[in-house]
Design a protein around this motif. Structure first.
Motif, PDB file in Angstrom:
ATOM      1  N   ALA A  72       1.203  -0.833  -0.203  1.00  0.00           N
ATOM      2  CA  ALA A  72       0.370   0.270   0.048  1.00  0.00           C
ATOM      3  C   ALA A  72       0.135   1.077  -0.338  1.00  0.00           C
ATOM      4  CB  ALA A  72      -1.042  -0.287   1.167  1.00  0.00           C
ATOM      5  N   ILE A  75       2.729   1.851  -2.851  1.00  0.00           N
ATOM      6  CA  ILE A  75       1.315   1.918  -4.468  1.00  0.00           C
ATOM      7  C   ILE A  75       1.422   3.301  -4.122  1.00  0.00           C
ATOM      8  CG2 ILE A  75      -0.840   1.778  -5.479  1.00  0.00           C
ATOM      9  CD1 ILE A  75       0.851  -0.778  -5.259  1.00  0.00           C
ATOM     10  N   GLN A  76       0.747   4.205  -2.605  1.00  0.00           N
ATOM     11  CA  GLN A  76       0.081   5.744  -2.687  1.00  0.00           C
ATOM     12  C   GLN A  76       1.741   6.959  -3.183  1.00  0.00           C
ATOM     13  OE1 GLN A  76      -0.248   6.043   1.186  1.00  0.00           O
ATOM     14  NE2 GLN A  76      -2.031   7.798   0.845  1.00  0.00           N
ATOM     15  N   GLN A  79       1.496   6.232  -7.016  1.00  0.00           N
ATOM     16  CA  GLN A  79       1.350   7.325  -7.325  1.00  0.00           C
ATOM     17  C   GLN A  79       0.713   9.161  -6.983  1.00  0.00           C
ATOM     18  OE1 GLN A  79      -2.826   6.321  -5.366  1.00  0.00           O
ATOM     19  NE2 GLN A  79      -4.158   6.252  -6.923  1.00  0.00           N
ATOM     20  N   GLU A  96      -1.098  -4.513  -8.472  1.00  0.00           N
ATOM     21  CA  GLU A  96      -2.150  -3.212  -8.136  1.00  0.00           C
ATOM     22  C   GLU A  96      -2.164  -2.256  -8.590  1.00  0.00           C
ATOM     23  OE1 GLU A  96      -0.407  -4.845  -6.465  1.00  0.00           O
ATOM     24  OE2 GLU A  96      -1.329  -5.930  -4.380  1.00  0.00           O
ATOM     25  N   ASN A 100      -4.123   1.066 -14.159  1.00  0.00           N
ATOM     26  CA  ASN A 100      -3.762   2.509 -13.908  1.00  0.00           C
ATOM     27  C   ASN A 100      -2.824   2.740 -15.099  1.00  0.00           C
ATOM     28  OD1 ASN A 100      -6.275   2.681 -12.713  1.00  0.00           O
ATOM     29  ND2 ASN A 100      -5.227   2.607 -11.144  1.00  0.00           N
ATOM     30  N   ASP A 380      -8.096  -4.999  -7.930  1.00  0.00           N
ATOM     31  CA  ASP A 380      -8.523  -5.175  -6.565  1.00  0.00           C
ATOM     32  C   ASP A 380      -9.684  -4.984  -5.969  1.00  0.00           C
ATOM     33  OD1 ASP A 380      -6.229  -4.576  -4.185  1.00  0.00           O
ATOM     34  OD2 ASP A 380      -8.107  -2.744  -3.740  1.00  0.00           O
ATOM     35  N   ARG A 381     -10.300  -4.537  -6.590  1.00  0.00           N
ATOM     36  CA  ARG A 381     -11.762  -4.437  -6.274  1.00  0.00           C
ATOM     37  C   ARG A 381     -12.846  -5.798  -6.343  1.00  0.00           C
ATOM     38  NH1 ARG A 381     -15.910  -1.045  -9.524  1.00  0.00           N
ATOM     39  NH2 ARG A 381     -17.987  -1.058  -8.318  1.00  0.00           N
TER      40      ARG A 381
ATOM     41  N   THR B  63      -8.927   8.904 -11.125  1.00  0.00           N
ATOM     42  CA  THR B  63      -8.357   7.774 -10.683  1.00  0.00           C
ATOM     43  C   THR B  63      -7.079   7.779 -10.178  1.00  0.00           C
ATOM     44  OG1 THR B  63      -6.945   7.653 -12.350  1.00  0.00           O
ATOM     45  CG2 THR B  63      -9.073   6.730 -13.125  1.00  0.00           C
ATOM     46  N   GLY B 277      -9.240   4.651  -2.632  1.00  0.00           N
ATOM     47  CA  GLY B 277      -8.622   5.648  -2.779  1.00  0.00           C
ATOM     48  C   GLY B 277      -6.806   5.148  -3.906  1.00  0.00           C
ATOM     49  N   VAL B 278      -6.557   3.796  -2.208  1.00  0.00           N
ATOM     50  CA  VAL B 278      -5.299   3.804  -2.801  1.00  0.00           C
ATOM     51  C   VAL B 278      -4.976   2.885  -3.551  1.00  0.00           C
ATOM     52  CG1 VAL B 278      -3.111   3.427  -2.042  1.00  0.00           C
ATOM     53  CG2 VAL B 278      -4.287   5.541  -0.686  1.00  0.00           C
ATOM     54  N   GLN B 280      -7.151   0.866  -5.051  1.00  0.00           N
ATOM     55  CA  GLN B 280      -8.327   0.660  -6.722  1.00  0.00           C
ATOM     56  C   GLN B 280      -8.173   1.549  -7.067  1.00  0.00           C
ATOM     57  OE1 GLN B 280     -12.051  -0.362  -4.840  1.00  0.00           O
ATOM     58  NE2 GLN B 280     -10.942  -2.318  -3.774  1.00  0.00           N
ATOM     59  N   GLY B 281      -7.278   2.521  -6.620  1.00  0.00           N
ATOM     60  CA  GLY B 281      -7.828   3.726  -7.843  1.00  0.00           C
ATOM     61  C   GLY B 281      -9.128   4.371  -8.125  1.00  0.00           C
ATOM     62  N   ARG B 282     -10.168   4.984  -6.871  1.00  0.00           N
ATOM     63  CA  ARG B 282     -10.603   5.271  -6.853  1.00  0.00           C
ATOM     64  C   ARG B 282     -11.147   6.533  -6.425  1.00  0.00           C
ATOM     65  NH1 ARG B 282     -15.417   1.067  -7.020  1.00  0.00           N
ATOM     66  NH2 ARG B 282     -14.776   0.411  -5.187  1.00  0.00           N
TER      67      ARG B 282
END
Lengths: 414, 316
Positions: A72, A75-76, A79, A96, A100, A380-381, B63, B277-278, B280-282
């Motif tokens: 996490a 990724i953050q 991002q 993950e 995107n 991930d969802r 996203t 948010g983190v 799943q990029g939603r």
């Protein structure tokens, strides 16, 4: 006088700030070196010797590494940097974030680059889209079953049976002998389900997920029979539903202390088990096949190294030099020694602990499957949904078909 | 009749004095208000603007990777209201916040009364109760996940079996028990800290009140309900506000103790926010959830303030 002194001070401060900011950036420098910024997924302790070895072999490229632990936080961090236009020149593309990153055009197409040639095609395809490849993945991991050889011998077995029915029979015998037969952590996608799905999709053309994501099939159609077989562990009372509250470490500790005969596991437990119980006789095996199907294993390609599309041409060239070295024999050997990962390049044969030997060949052949990696969107969802729904199925709150249908609902709502 | 709290209102300034102070003080007032400017700037840039930006994102399909976002109206809000896992997260978050607030308040006050008495090793006992508030909730969650393991080898199950012959209890694998376990660990971690808060207020109560009450023949119970409890009202306001707002923001404890499970039984809003948010990029959806959560927190917070203000007035 005072005003002049202030102006000089302001100028000096501004100049030093400019130099400091320039020093932070990537690209060419006056001394002929090119700086490549790199956000590492692997820890500093493992990565630093590799970077030093690379810089020694390539003095005209300097790697400016920063580190963020998976998953996490990495990724953050990535991002935020991608969004703010300060993406590192080289970073890691993982399950993950691959969709995107690829869809937003943040990564460079590495298809056809010489350093990609010696890598297992399974790994290259994992971090690809529409025939293009975006990540240099040097290793893979697999998970199957770890078993206590002495407990299995006590009920007349010298290894894990190859079929699911025989496996259930063995668990019943272990239970009758007073042992806890099997524990599997379900805080993530169960190894058993992933392996069964992998065995099924390996025999399909087109692959199962292509059918589901193109709308030609559904999760309910493809997954329900597998979940029904898996659920026999709980409906036949061979395994306690308490597994819904266990994580991998707790399951591993039970195994190391000889309180359970078989667990789901990967290479990451080897050191801890051998440290806790050096006298344990144990080994790894593949997950048994259903309905005469082949045994299989859960697993995936390790995250791949990608190059930022924002980097300028000179920096991209230097970044490719770095990736070329990482994929070289020296680079792969150092990577294997630092991480203990099973590497999948054709220029180096990794040595692994003998207990894990049964899963090495499938790894190097790319006979692996992990739904989250194979899914084409909303990974991930869907993963969070399926883990929660499988936990509810184990508790008896929903049926296998309802689990699969919940995934269809998530997919249709995306 | 004994008056516990007296409100001495200062004498109102005469009209001339008041006018003089305003006329002579406009410059001073302006200067004084200028000192508020840094705080206003911080508030606007760190609260108002992000809040407005979050609301804007909640109406888009942002996203988190691509700065281009499309306006999609209230679709994110509709999706949250359709998603049972989000509603479950909202329900458990409110249950945790209210549950820990009520239980901690009920336990911390009697505990504070005991800790306020003179006895050997009082400071050590106070430290012992305070200690669980020192480590982070994440570490406490990991430790308690071993203690409450549903396996027969779990620490609590082993103890119960050895001492009382009780079979293994599914502390974290049964939905209701898992919710209860998370709340109780939250209570255990916070009750000592809040008891120390109450002790500070207890020490400010003049002993003369109790002496007079004793002379009047009041029992210990009457002293507690007629002197101690009313004079602790300001402490209760602070304590319950901290507990409620902290409870609504809870993340580390359920995340490390149960990871939101089994199923979605102990999922929380903050976990859902971070996941959406983190991971799943939603960001659009996560922003919508944050906006809805802000509204819920505001409603709960203002209601709590209203109730505690009413209680304060009742006792003052």
């Amino acid at each position: 006088m005072k005003s002049r002194a202030l102006r000089v001070l302001a100028l000096a401060a501004g100049a030093s700030l400019t130099f400091a900011v320039a020093g932070c950036g990537s690209g060419g420098a006056d001394d002929g070196t090119t700086t490549v910024s790199f956000l590492s997924w692997t820890g500093q302790e493992q990565m630093e010797p590799m970077i030093e070895a690379f810089q020694e072999a390539n003095p005209d490229v300097r790697i400016e590494a920063s580190y963020a632990p998976p998953v996490a936080e990495y990724i953050q961090t990535l991002q935020t940097r991608v969004l703010s236009g300060t993406a590192p020149d080289v970073f890691v593309v993982a399950a993950e974030n691959k969709t995107n990153l690829i869809q937003s055009g943040a990564v460079v197409d590495l298809t056809g680059e010489p350093f990609m040639e010696g890598v297992q095609s399974f790994n290259l395809d994992t971090y690809g889209s529409d025939g293009a490849q975006y990540g240099l993945s040097l290793s893979s991991w697999a998970a199957g079953y770890a078993y206590n050889e002495d407990m299995l011998a006590e009920v007349g077995y010298d290894g894990i049976p190859e079929t699911w029915d025989e496996f259930l029979t063995m668990l019943q015998k272990l239970k009758d002998a007073g042992h806890t037969p099997f524990l599997e952590s379900v805080d993530q996608m169960p190894t058993t389900v992933s392996a069964m799905l992998g065995a099924q999709t390996a025999q399909m053309d087109p692959a199962m997920d292509e059918l589901i994501f193109s709308g030609e099939s559904t999760f309910a159609e493809q997954w329900t029979p597998i979940l029904e077989d898996y659920n026999q562990l709980y409906t036949e009372d061979l395994v306690s539903s308490d597994v819904v509250a266990l994580d991998g470490d707790q399951v591993r500790d039970e195994f190391a202390n000889e309180r359970v005969a078989v667990i789901n596991a990967g290479p990451w437990i080897i050191n801890a088990v051998e440290e806790a119980n050096p006298d344990l006789n144990w080994s790894f095996a593949q997950v048994p096949g259903r309905d005469g199907g082949m045994p299989f294993q859960a697993g995936a390609a390790a995250p791949g190294y990608a190059i930022s599309a924002n980097a300028d041409e000179e920096t991209q060239a230097a970044a490719k030099t770095f990736l070329t070295w990482l994929a070289s024999e020296d680079g792969v050997q150092m990577f294997h020694e630092a991480t203990n990962d099973v590497t999948v390049t054709d220029n180096f044969q990794p040595e692994v602990n003998p207990v894990f030997e049964p899963l090495v060949e499938p790894i190097r052949e790319g006979e692996l499957y992990l739904p989250m990696i194979s899914w084409q969107r909303d990974e991930d969802r869907l993963n969070i949904e399926v883990v929660a729904q499988i936990q509810r199925m184990i508790q008896g709150a929903v049926s296998p078909e309802q689990v699969a249908s919940a995934l269809d609902s998530q997919l249709s709502g995306s | 009749m004994l008056t516990l709290v007296s409100r001495n209102s200062p004498a109102a300034p005469s009209g001339n004095r008041r006018r003089r102070s305003i006329e002579g003080g406009w410059k001073q007032i302006t200067i004084n208000r200028a000192f508020l400017l840094p705080a206003v700037v911080v508030f606007v840039f760190l609260f108002i603007i992000p809040l407005a930006q979050g609301f804007y994102w909640s109406l888009t399909d942002f996203t988190g990777y691509n700065p281009e976002a499309n306006f999609i109206g209230m679709a994110n809000y509709a999706e949250i209201l359709r998603d049972p896992s989000m509603l479950s997260a909202l329900a458990f978050t409110v249950l945790f916040a209210v549950g820990t607030t009520v239980i901690v308040t009920c336990l911390a006050i009697p505990l504070a009364v005991q800790l306020n008495k003179v006895f050997l090793g009082r400071n050590f006992v106070r430290s012992l109760w305070f200690f669980p508030a020192v480590p982070s909730m994440a570490i406490l969650g990991l430790v308690w996940s071993y203690i409450l393991s549903p396996l027969p080898s779990g620490v609590l199950n082993t103890t119960l079996n050895n001492w009382f012959g009780i079979d293994a209890v599914s502390w974290l694998s049964d939905n209701s028990l898992a919710r209860m376990s998370v709340i109780l660990v939250g209570v255990w971690a916070q009750v000592g800290w809040h008891a120390v808060l109450y002790v500070a207020y207890l020490q400010a109560i003049p002993t003369e009140y109790y002496e007079v009450a004793k002379i009047d023949g009041a029992s210990a119970r009457q002293q507690f309900f007629s002197i101690t409890l009313p004079l602790l009202t300001p402490a209760m306001v602070i304590s319950s506000f901290l507990l409620l707002t902290g409870g609504l923001k809870v993340f580390e404890l359920p995340y490390t103790l149960t990871n939101g499970g089994p199923g979605f039984a102990t999922n929380t809003i903050t976990q859902a926010l971070i996941t959406s948010g983190v991971s799943q990029g939603r960001y659009g959806l996560a922003s919508a959830l944050a906006v809805m959560f802000t509204i819920v927190v505001a409603i709960v917070g203002f209601s709590q303030l209203k109730v505690t203000t009413m209680i304060s007035r009742r006792f003052s």
